[in-house]
Motif scaffolding. Structure first.
Motif, PDB file in Angstrom:
ATOM      1  N   GLU A 181       0.844  -1.194   0.000  1.00 46.35           N
ATOM      2  CA  GLU A 181       0.000   0.000   0.000  1.00 46.35           C
ATOM      3  C   GLU A 181       0.885   1.253   0.000  1.00 46.35           C
ATOM      4  OE1 GLU A 181      -3.028   0.331  -0.401  1.00 46.35           O
ATOM      5  OE2 GLU A 181      -4.085  -1.467   0.220  1.00 46.35           O
ATOM      6  N   PRO A 182       0.600   2.213  -0.875  1.00 47.75           N
ATOM      7  CA  PRO A 182       1.395   3.447  -0.879  1.00 47.75           C
ATOM      8  C   PRO A 182       1.214   4.219   0.425  1.00 47.75           C
ATOM      9  CG  PRO A 182      -0.533   3.672  -2.286  1.00 47.75           C
ATOM     10  CD  PRO A 182      -0.459   2.230  -1.888  1.00 47.75           C
ATOM     11  N   GLU A 183       2.300   4.837   0.877  1.00 44.21           N
ATOM     12  CA  GLU A 183       2.263   5.585   2.139  1.00 44.21           C
ATOM     13  C   GLU A 183       2.892   6.953   1.928  1.00 44.21           C
ATOM     14  OE1 GLU A 183       3.283   4.932   6.852  1.00 44.21           O
ATOM     15  OE2 GLU A 183       4.499   3.880   5.377  1.00 44.21           O
ATOM     16  N   SER A 184       2.315   7.955   2.550  1.00 39.57           N
ATOM     17  CA  SER A 184       2.892   9.301   2.505  1.00 39.57           C
ATOM     18  C   SER A 184       2.945   9.877   3.914  1.00 39.57           C
ATOM     19  CB  SER A 184       2.075  10.219   1.587  1.00 39.57           C
ATOM     20  OG  SER A 184       0.753  10.359   2.074  1.00 39.57           O
ATOM     21  N   VAL A 185       3.990  10.666   4.161  1.00 39.33           N
ATOM     22  CA  VAL A 185       4.185  11.317   5.454  1.00 39.33           C
ATOM     23  C   VAL A 185       4.462  12.794   5.190  1.00 39.33           C
ATOM     24  CG1 VAL A 185       5.509  11.412   7.588  1.00 39.33           C
ATOM     25  CG2 VAL A 185       5.150   9.211   6.449  1.00 39.33           C
ATOM     26  N   VAL A 186       3.649  13.657   5.760  1.00 38.18           N
ATOM     27  CA  VAL A 186       3.809  15.099   5.592  1.00 38.18           C
ATOM     28  C   VAL A 186       3.944  15.740   6.965  1.00 38.18           C
ATOM     29  CG1 VAL A 186       2.852  17.216   4.605  1.00 38.18           C
ATOM     30  CG2 VAL A 186       2.332  15.001   3.548  1.00 38.18           C
ATOM     31  N   GLN A 187       4.928  16.605   7.127  1.00 30.58           N
ATOM     32  CA  GLN A 187       5.087  17.343   8.378  1.00 30.58           C
ATOM     33  C   GLN A 187       4.709  18.802   8.166  1.00 30.58           C
ATOM     34  OE1 GLN A 187       9.022  16.596  10.032  1.00 30.58           O
ATOM     35  NE2 GLN A 187       8.161  14.901  11.215  1.00 30.58           N
ATOM     36  N   PHE A 188       3.952  19.322   9.129  1.00 29.16           N
ATOM     37  CA  PHE A 188       3.478  20.703   9.079  1.00 29.16           C
ATOM     38  C   PHE A 188       3.996  21.480  10.288  1.00 29.16           C
ATOM     39  CE2 PHE A 188       0.205  18.287   6.846  1.00 29.16           C
ATOM     40  CZ  PHE A 188      -0.012  19.054   5.707  1.00 29.16           C
ATOM     41  N   SER A 189       4.316  22.735  10.058  1.00 21.78           N
ATOM     42  CA  SER A 189       4.597  23.661  11.149  1.00 21.78           C
ATOM     43  C   SER A 189       3.364  24.547  11.338  1.00 21.78           C
ATOM     44  CB  SER A 189       5.819  24.532  10.831  1.00 21.78           C
ATOM     45  OG  SER A 189       6.007  25.505  11.850  1.00 21.78           O
ATOM     46  N   LEU A 190       2.792  24.499  12.532  1.00 20.77           N
ATOM     47  CA  LEU A 190       1.608  25.299  12.857  1.00 20.77           C
ATOM     48  C   LEU A 190       2.030  26.424  13.780  1.00 20.77           C
ATOM     49  CD1 LEU A 190      -1.563  25.544  12.770  1.00 20.77           C
ATOM     50  CD2 LEU A 190      -1.547  24.248  14.920  1.00 20.77           C
ATOM     51  N   HIS A 191       1.807  27.667  13.351  1.00 21.76           N
ATOM     52  CA  HIS A 191       2.208  28.830  14.134  1.00 21.76           C
ATOM     53  C   HIS A 191       0.955  29.568  14.617  1.00 21.76           C
ATOM     54  CE1 HIS A 191       4.651  32.833  14.427  1.00 21.76           C
ATOM     55  NE2 HIS A 191       4.537  32.219  15.589  1.00 21.76           N
ATOM     56  N   VAL A 192       0.864  29.779  15.931  1.00 18.73           N
ATOM     57  CA  VAL A 192      -0.286  30.440  16.546  1.00 18.73           C
ATOM     58  C   VAL A 192       0.201  31.664  17.314  1.00 18.73           C
ATOM     59  CG1 VAL A 192      -2.170  30.196  18.208  1.00 18.73           C
ATOM     60  CG2 VAL A 192      -1.550  28.271  16.741  1.00 18.73           C
ATOM     61  N   VAL A 205       3.375  19.052  13.501  1.00 19.31           N
ATOM     62  CA  VAL A 205       2.337  18.029  13.352  1.00 19.31           C
ATOM     63  C   VAL A 205       2.675  17.143  12.159  1.00 19.31           C
ATOM     64  CG1 VAL A 205      -0.105  17.606  12.856  1.00 19.31           C
ATOM     65  CG2 VAL A 205       0.564  19.463  14.410  1.00 19.31           C
ATOM     66  N   GLU A 206       2.521  15.836  12.347  1.00 18.29           N
ATOM     67  CA  GLU A 206       2.799  14.884  11.276  1.00 18.29           C
ATOM     68  C   GLU A 206       1.511  14.226  10.800  1.00 18.29           C
ATOM     69  OE1 GLU A 206       6.476  12.228  11.094  1.00 18.29           O
ATOM     70  OE2 GLU A 206       4.907  10.826  11.748  1.00 18.29           O
ATOM     71  N   TYR A 207       1.359  14.189   9.483  1.00 13.52           N
ATOM     72  CA  TYR A 207       0.202  13.533   8.857  1.00 13.52           C
ATOM     73  C   TYR A 207       0.688  12.297   8.116  1.00 13.52           C
ATOM     74  CZ  TYR A 207      -3.229  12.628   5.155  1.00 13.52           C
ATOM     75  OH  TYR A 207      -4.097  12.030   4.285  1.00 13.52           O
ATOM     76  N   ARG A 208       0.073  11.149   8.425  1.00 10.68           N
ATOM     77  CA  ARG A 208       0.404   9.903   7.737  1.00 10.68           C
ATOM     78  C   ARG A 208      -0.833   9.354   7.046  1.00 10.68           C
ATOM     79  NH1 ARG A 208       4.986   6.895   8.793  1.00 10.68           N
ATOM     80  NH2 ARG A 208       6.494   7.925  10.167  1.00 10.68           N
ATOM     81  N   ARG A 209      -0.606   8.895   5.810  1.00  9.77           N
ATOM     82  CA  ARG A 209      -1.706   8.279   5.071  1.00  9.77           C
ATOM     83  C   ARG A 209      -1.195   7.022   4.386  1.00  9.77           C
ATOM     84  NH1 ARG A 209      -4.350  11.245   0.023  1.00  9.77           N
ATOM     85  NH2 ARG A 209      -2.619  10.237  -1.058  1.00  9.77           N
ATOM     86  N   ARG A 210      -1.950   5.935   4.545  1.00  7.93           N
ATOM     87  CA  ARG A 210      -1.595   4.681   3.890  1.00  7.93           C
ATOM     88  C   ARG A 210      -2.838   4.101   3.234  1.00  7.93           C
ATOM     89  NH1 ARG A 210      -0.557  -0.996   5.091  1.00  7.93           N
ATOM     90  NH2 ARG A 210      -1.685  -0.816   7.061  1.00  7.93           N
ATOM     91  N   GLY A 211      -2.674   3.661   1.991  1.00 12.60           N
ATOM     92  CA  GLY A 211      -3.796   3.083   1.275  1.00 12.60           C
ATOM     93  C   GLY A 211      -4.342   4.015   0.220  1.00 12.60           C
ATOM     94  N   THR A 212      -5.195   3.479  -0.617  1.00 14.04           N
ATOM     95  CA  THR A 212      -5.794   4.251  -1.707  1.00 14.04           C
ATOM     96  C   THR A 212      -7.313   4.241  -1.601  1.00 14.04           C
ATOM     97  OG1 THR A 212      -5.546   2.270  -3.086  1.00 14.04           O
ATOM     98  CG2 THR A 212      -3.873   3.993  -3.325  1.00 14.04           C
ATOM     99  N   LEU A 213      -7.926   3.135  -1.966  1.00 18.84           N
ATOM    100  CA  LEU A 213      -9.388   3.052  -1.877  1.00 18.84           C
ATOM    101  C   LEU A 213      -9.843   3.134  -0.422  1.00 18.84           C
ATOM    102  CD1 LEU A 213     -12.075   2.631  -3.316  1.00 18.84           C
ATOM    103  CD2 LEU A 213     -11.733   0.161  -3.086  1.00 18.84           C
ATOM    104  N   VAL A 214      -9.174   2.384   0.458  1.00 13.94           N
ATOM    105  CA  VAL A 214      -9.376   2.490   1.902  1.00 13.94           C
ATOM    106  C   VAL A 214      -8.126   3.134   2.491  1.00 13.94           C
ATOM    107  CG1 VAL A 214      -9.711   1.218   4.049  1.00 13.94           C
ATOM    108  CG2 VAL A 214     -10.869   0.460   1.966  1.00 13.94           C
ATOM    109  N   ARG A 215      -8.310   4.180   3.276  1.00 12.16           N
ATOM    110  CA  ARG A 215      -7.160   4.939   3.752  1.00 12.16           C
ATOM    111  C   ARG A 215      -7.055   4.927   5.278  1.00 12.16           C
ATOM    112  NH1 ARG A 215      -7.660  10.508   0.128  1.00 12.16           N
ATOM    113  NH2 ARG A 215      -7.436   9.516  -1.924  1.00 12.16           N
ATOM    114  N   GLU A 216      -5.843   4.713   5.756  1.00 13.83           N
ATOM    115  CA  GLU A 216      -5.522   4.954   7.163  1.00 13.83           C
ATOM    116  C   GLU A 216      -4.895   6.337   7.234  1.00 13.83           C
ATOM    117  OE1 GLU A 216      -2.856   1.943   8.494  1.00 13.83           O
ATOM    118  OE2 GLU A 216      -4.294   0.304   8.211  1.00 13.83           O
ATOM    119  N   GLU A 217      -5.511   7.233   7.977  1.00 13.20           N
ATOM    120  CA  GLU A 217      -5.012   8.593   8.084  1.00 13.20           C
ATOM    121  C   GLU A 217      -4.880   8.976   9.550  1.00 13.20           C
ATOM    122  OE1 GLU A 217      -6.428  11.185   4.399  1.00 13.20           O
ATOM    123  OE2 GLU A 217      -8.129  10.435   5.533  1.00 13.20           O
ATOM    124  N   THR A 218      -3.736   9.534   9.914  1.00 18.56           N
ATOM    125  CA  THR A 218      -3.531   9.986  11.287  1.00 18.56           C
ATOM    126  C   THR A 218      -2.836  11.343  11.291  1.00 18.56           C
ATOM    127  OG1 THR A 218      -1.385   8.848  11.473  1.00 18.56           O
ATOM    128  CG2 THR A 218      -3.352   7.644  12.230  1.00 18.56           C
TER     129      THR A 218
END
Length: 246
Positions: A181-192, A205-218
């Motif tokens: 399953e393809p996986e992507s990891v994106v890191q974000f800087s959130l400034h408040v 903050v880190e965003y992870r996504r795995r899968g295409t039709l069915v996705r695991e996202e955190t």
């Protein structure tokens, strides 16, 4: 113990007795809801103030935060929210807590996710349901109440700082093929930031996504700054939802 609900009609099923020869009423009489330890449930709400002409870059966004007056994360900034009552729907909890802590009400609110890592609260096992709302144009006046020490609109900036992708390759063993399953990891800087309150903090903050039709996202917090618990992750998730719709 007696039933939690007065109206049992929707729960009779085929009106049979169970293996112990009990009717629904008899079963409920001795049912122990405390047999298993159960988690506490809360709601948290991301309330955005957006310019009238909002673009995909999300420039000019602000977010409503409250200052915690008690442990845990005392003195840090958090999303308005709190514990549900036993006879209260989740949507109603989100609106009630927002009103009690900030005096804001009457918003269209959307449920966007659930955060339930076991180590997210030192008091007990707490699972929160996240909500989102957007105000556009004129700023709504806010007033801190309940257990919030302060309530303010904060300037908000989100920057994507790294992207990693992988997977999607096929391994072959004999006549069998396994598709990773393809996986992507994106890191974000959130400034408040809120200049009047001396608030100027960043979270990673880190965003992870795995899968295409069915996705695991955190969405998970790697560095929290002065933003309580995992609330920076909830804010980034809400921003991602908005961005996908613009």
């Amino acid at each position: 113990m007696p039933s939690f609900l007065e109206n049992l009609r929707p729960f009779y099923g085929t009106n049979e007795k169970n293996a112990a020869g009990e009717s629904l009423e008899e079963f409920l009489e001795h049912y122990d809801p405390y047999k298993y330890r159960t988690p506490s449930c809360t709601t948290d709400a991301v309330i955005f103030l957006a310019p009238e002409h909002l673009t995909k870059e999300l420039k000019g966004m602000r977010v409503l935060l409250v200052k915690r007056s008690n442990h845990p994360s005392i003195g840090f900034w958090a999303l308005p929210g709190g514990f549900i009552e036993m006879r209260e729907n989740l949507d109603d909890t989100a609106r009630r807590e927002l009103l009690e802590e900030t005096s804001v009400d009457g918003l269209v609110m959307e449920q966007i996710g659930t955060y339930g890592d076991y180590d997210r609260d030192p008091r007990t096992r707490v699972i929160t349901t996240a909500y989102m709302a957007v105000l556009q144009g004129e700023e709504r006046q806010v007033r801190a109440g309940d257990d919030a020490a302060d309530a303010v609109w904060c300037d908000l900036e989100l920057e994507e700082i790294s992207v990693q992708t992988g997977g999607g390759q096929t391994d072959r063993t004999g006549n069998h093929a396994k598709q990773e399953e393809p996986e992507s990891v994106v890191q974000f800087s959130l400034h408040v930031k809120n200049k009047e309150r001396g608030l100027d903090t960043s979270a990673l903050v880190e965003y992870r996504r795995r899968g295409t039709l069915v996705r695991e996202e955190t969405f998970s917090v790697k560095e929290a700054g002065q933003i309580a618990v995992d609330h920076a992750a909830i804010i980034v998730q809400a921003l991602s939802v908005l961005k996908s719709r613009l």
